[in-house]
Design an enzyme around this catalytic site. Structure first.
Site, PDB file in Angstrom:
ATOM      1  N   CYS A 115    -128.155 -38.859  45.986  1.00  0.00           N
ATOM      2  CA  CYS A 115    -126.999 -38.076  45.588  1.00  0.00           C
ATOM      3  C   CYS A 115    -127.016 -36.713  46.277  1.00  0.00           C
ATOM      4  CB  CYS A 115    -126.897 -37.852  44.077  1.00  0.00           C
ATOM      5  SG  CYS A 115    -126.717 -39.373  43.160  1.00  0.00           S
ATOM      6  N   ARG A 140    -127.945 -38.891  51.675  1.00  0.00           N
ATOM      7  CA  ARG A 140    -128.548 -38.895  50.337  1.00  0.00           C
ATOM      8  C   ARG A 140    -127.938 -39.961  49.426  1.00  0.00           C
ATOM      9  NH1 ARG A 140    -131.335 -34.044  49.585  1.00  0.00           N
ATOM     10  NH2 ARG A 140    -131.407 -34.403  47.353  1.00  0.00           N
ATOM     11  N   TRP A 170    -125.697 -42.131  44.968  1.00  0.00           N
ATOM     12  CA  TRP A 170    -126.620 -43.261  45.104  1.00  0.00           C
ATOM     13  C   TRP A 170    -126.899 -43.668  43.656  1.00  0.00           C
ATOM     14  CZ3 TRP A 170    -131.617 -44.454  43.477  1.00  0.00           C
ATOM     15  CH2 TRP A 170    -132.251 -45.505  44.145  1.00  0.00           C
ATOM     16  N   ASN A 192    -127.447 -34.570  40.384  1.00  0.00           N
ATOM     17  CA  ASN A 192    -128.429 -35.380  41.101  1.00  0.00           C
ATOM     18  C   ASN A 192    -129.669 -35.410  40.222  1.00  0.00           C
ATOM     19  OD1 ASN A 192    -130.066 -36.604  43.051  1.00  0.00           O
ATOM     20  ND2 ASN A 192    -130.617 -34.633  43.972  1.00  0.00           N
ATOM     21  N   GLY A 193    -130.191 -36.614  39.945  1.00  0.00           N
ATOM     22  CA  GLY A 193    -131.381 -36.712  39.094  1.00  0.00           C
ATOM     23  C   GLY A 193    -131.152 -37.730  37.995  1.00  0.00           C
ATOM     24  N   GLU A 247    -145.615 -50.566  59.182  1.00  0.00           N
ATOM     25  CA  GLU A 247    -144.442 -49.716  59.408  1.00  0.00           C
ATOM     26  C   GLU A 247    -143.367 -50.487  60.185  1.00  0.00           C
ATOM     27  OE1 GLU A 247    -143.008 -47.281  58.392  1.00  0.00           O
ATOM     28  OE2 GLU A 247    -141.759 -46.472  59.988  1.00  0.00           O
ATOM     29  N   LYS A 285    -139.565 -51.132  58.804  1.00  0.00           N
ATOM     30  CA  LYS A 285    -138.344 -50.781  59.564  1.00  0.00           C
ATOM     31  C   LYS A 285    -137.394 -51.968  59.607  1.00  0.00           C
ATOM     32  CE  LYS A 285    -138.416 -47.511  59.589  1.00  0.00           C
ATOM     33  NZ  LYS A 285    -139.251 -46.466  59.194  1.00  0.00           N
ATOM     34  N   GLU A 320    -135.746 -52.671  56.170  1.00  0.00           N
ATOM     35  CA  GLU A 320    -134.776 -51.648  55.771  1.00  0.00           C
ATOM     36  C   GLU A 320    -133.421 -51.804  56.423  1.00  0.00           C
ATOM     37  OE1 GLU A 320    -137.219 -48.131  56.959  1.00  0.00           O
ATOM     38  OE2 GLU A 320    -135.974 -47.231  55.399  1.00  0.00           O
ATOM     39  N   HIS A 336    -156.227 -65.462  54.471  1.00  0.00           N
ATOM     40  CA  HIS A 336    -156.557 -65.414  53.046  1.00  0.00           C
ATOM     41  C   HIS A 336    -155.328 -65.679  52.169  1.00  0.00           C
ATOM     42  CE1 HIS A 336    -160.607 -64.198  53.931  1.00  0.00           C
ATOM     43  NE2 HIS A 336    -160.133 -63.279  54.760  1.00  0.00           N
ATOM     44  N   LYS A 393    -131.886 -41.462  52.014  1.00  0.00           N
ATOM     45  CA  LYS A 393    -132.997 -40.861  52.751  1.00  0.00           C
ATOM     46  C   LYS A 393    -133.928 -40.027  51.892  1.00  0.00           C
ATOM     47  CE  LYS A 393    -134.262 -39.139  57.146  1.00  0.00           C
ATOM     48  NZ  LYS A 393    -134.985 -40.381  57.484  1.00  0.00           N
TER      49      LYS A 393
END
Ligand code: F6R
Length: 590
Positions: free
Chosen positions: A2, A27, A74, A100-101, A467, A471, A474, A490, A585
């Site tokens: 947000c 955001r 968001w 926001n929160g 990583e 990527k 996402e 395993h 983000k």
């Protein structure tokens, strides 16, 4: 997570709010809305969709008035619907709130308020305008009502509030969520991030928890939560929206991948004395714990390797959202190294605050100047890679690695040697872009219908496998797992069948022989092998060539083709790599 903006000044507010929201869209981008005050009432437009869609559908720029608030959402509480989009208002429609929160006690508050107030959304936020409506009846001013309201809230919030009863002011307050105010000659702003401010903003001040700001056209005043006036220091903005452009690239993600080499060099510009002091503190500490989330955590895993390899210092990495569960082992002999591009990630902040409370020292590696994490740390190293707008972290990862190399070299008293080498690596990264571009794009198209990918590597490259997989997940929404190559047998090997892509990061270092055996095990089960290596091997179906270098530097080289593969896979699958679904983000909720 947000984005909030508020403006109060001489100019029409709506176009300024919309422009600011464009820079805050990283955001949140599932809904957007703005409210202004004109003709003595709150005028409000909001809807689901990306800002551009809402802007066009509702002609957002045309809302009249020179004061207003805006929001990009968001979703946390309540689905993505028009009613749940912000701003939210009270029953009388006199108050408009952007938030926001998360308000933890919203259920209790709602059930108390529902007898007298008509709720129209499913959000936690909506209790705030209704509480304000009540407190305004017994307060002398909007700021007093805000103070009374926040006393009733549990949880985290950044709030920007206005009321048509006092149409000359915005009131803002925050707890565990960022807010920054900005002054310009034609009015004042308040936002979640100074990136939102136009170039006319020449002075900014960051708000701390439980502070309240009253923003009017030509003044900004600050108060503590018991109503005492405080003075805050204003500083020059470190960057502004003018810097944030895609240039000639189709997406921020591609532009930022192409900035990897520059990011390595940017991170190298540090005060050597500071690095050396930090290195000495790290060596002296009894216990070193890295904490971070997502991509930053994978950088920390490389750091753990480097500290051990170059300085013989053991450290551990704890995912920030799990940090609390290890609090029993944190004390004044602990040094916590927190990594965060944004410096605002709630999980990281939470872990760092807890560690600080227990007497630990906090070092941080942060991109955003003056972010909350930077402000609360004992020592900070800045990534210096400029604004990263693409939701997927790319160039900031290279910067984080660079700082970790520098610390590890300083710990072994070889900082100058390390800097020389890092400079060479940055040139190699640059040269290598042109070499593999087409190859990787073709690979992305060739694998566009595959839904499971396995990324494997050993030693220092294990974190790069993880990583690379993150990527891909996402931005392309394909399932991907990264793991140490030796771990496959395993369990995960059971999932390997004909045509499943296995991306093997296997440069010609001391791990090559064993990694090749693990690749062999997957190929025997029909896997499609993509080798990322400086050395061709007939076991590969596809070879992505990287230059040869001393093995500890490979992460800086191997990550780039993996970022490009993720980017091109998103394009091949028709996804927007800059705004992946369900993500944002700066993750400022826990
Ligand atoms: C991945 C990504 C996220 C972030 C994570 C931590 O591409 O962007 O996984 O790395 O949310 O963010 P920061 O580094 O801002 O704390």
């Amino acid at each position: 997570m947000c984005g909030l903006i508020g403006y109060c000044g001489e100019e029409p507010a709506a176009p300024l709010l919309v422009k600011a929201l464009q820079h805050l869209e990283y955001r949140g981008y599932d809904s957007a809305g703005i409210a202004t005050i004109a003709d003595g009432r709150v005028q409000l437009k909001k809807d689901v969709g990306k800002l551009g869609e809402v802007r066009q559908k509702h002609q957002l720029d045309d809302l009249p008035g020179t004061i207003g608030v805006g929001h990009v959402r968001w979703a946390t509480h309540g689905g993505v619907t028009q009613a749940n989009a912000h701003p939210h208002t009270d029953c009388t429609k006199k108050v408009a709130v952007v938030h926001n929160g998360i308000i933890q006690n919203h259920r209790e508050l709602r059930s108390r308020l529902e007898a007298k107030h008509a709720f129209v959304s499913e959000t936690d936020t909506e209790v705030i305008p209704h509480l304000l409506e009540e407190h305004l009846t017994t307060s002398n001013s909007l700021e007093q009502a805000v103070l009374k309201t926040t006393r009733e809230l549990e949880g985290s919030y950044a709030l920007v509030i206005m009321s048509s009863q006092e149409p000359e002011k915005l009131v803002a307050t925050c707890k565990d969520n960022p807010l920054v105010v900005g002054k310009s000659r034609k009015g004042n702003f308040i936002a979640s991030d100074d990136l939102a401010f136009p170039e006319s903003v020449t002075q900014i001040a960051f708000m701390e928890d439980d502070e309240t700001a009253v923003v009017v056209k030509d003044n900004i005043s600050f108060f503590t939560n018991d109503g005492h006036r405080i003075e805050k220091k204003f500083i020059e903005p470190s960057w502004n929206s003018g810097e944030v452009s895609k240039q000639n690239y189709p997406h921020f993600m591609l532009k930022e991948i192409m900035e990897n080499s520059q990011s390595i060099r940017g991170a190298m510009v540090q005060d050597k004395k500071l690095i050396t002091h930090m290195a000495m503190d790290i060596l002296r500490a009894k216990q070193i714990i890295f904490t971070a989330c997502g991509t930053s955590r994978y950088a920390a895993l490389v750091g753990r390797y480097l500290f051990s390899k170059l300085a013989g210092k053991f450290s551990d990495v704890i995912i920030s959202s799990e940090f609390h569960y290890f609090s029993d082992s944190i004390d004044k002999n602990t040094l916590v190294i927190a990594l965060s591009q944004s410096g605002e990630t709630a999980d990281v902040m939470d872990g760092a605050k807890l560690a600080k409370k227990k007497g630990a020292k906090i070092f941080s590696l942060v991109n955003r100047n003056n972010s909350s994490l930077a402000r609360m740390s004992d020592r900070v190293l800045y990534l210096n890679c400029g604004a990263e707008i693409g939701v997927a972290a790319t160039k900031s990862f290279s910067s984080q690695l660079t700082l970790l190399y520098m610390l590890a070299f300083a710990m072994s008293n070889r900082l100058d040697e390390g800097l020389e080498k890092l400079n060479e690596v940055s040139i190699m990264v640059e040269k290598n872009f042109s070499k593999n571009g087409k190859n990787i794009e073709e690979l992305a198209w060739r694998t566009k219908d595959k839904n499971d990918f396995y990324y494997i590597a050993r030693g220092i490259n294990f974190a790069i496998a993880s990583e690379g997989a993150l990527k891909l997940k996402e931005v392309s929404y394909a399932h991907a797992e990264g793991m140490p190559a030796g771990e496959l047998k395993h369990g995960t090997l059971a999932l390997i069948e004909e045509g499943v892509p296995v991306i093997a990061i296997c440069p010609s270092d001391h791990t090559l022989k064993e990694t090749l055996s693990n690749i062999e095990e997957t190929r025997a089960r029909g896997a499609f092998i993509v080798g990322i290596s400086d050395q061709y091997n007939p076991i590969f179906h596809e070879w992505i060539e990287i230059p040869s270098i001393e093995y500890i530097y490979y992460p800086l080289l191997t990550i780039v083709p993996l970022q490009l593969l993720a980017y091109h896979s998103a394009i091949a699958r028709g996804k927007d790599p800059d705004k992946p679904r369900n993500l944002a983000k700066s993750v400022t909720v826990k």
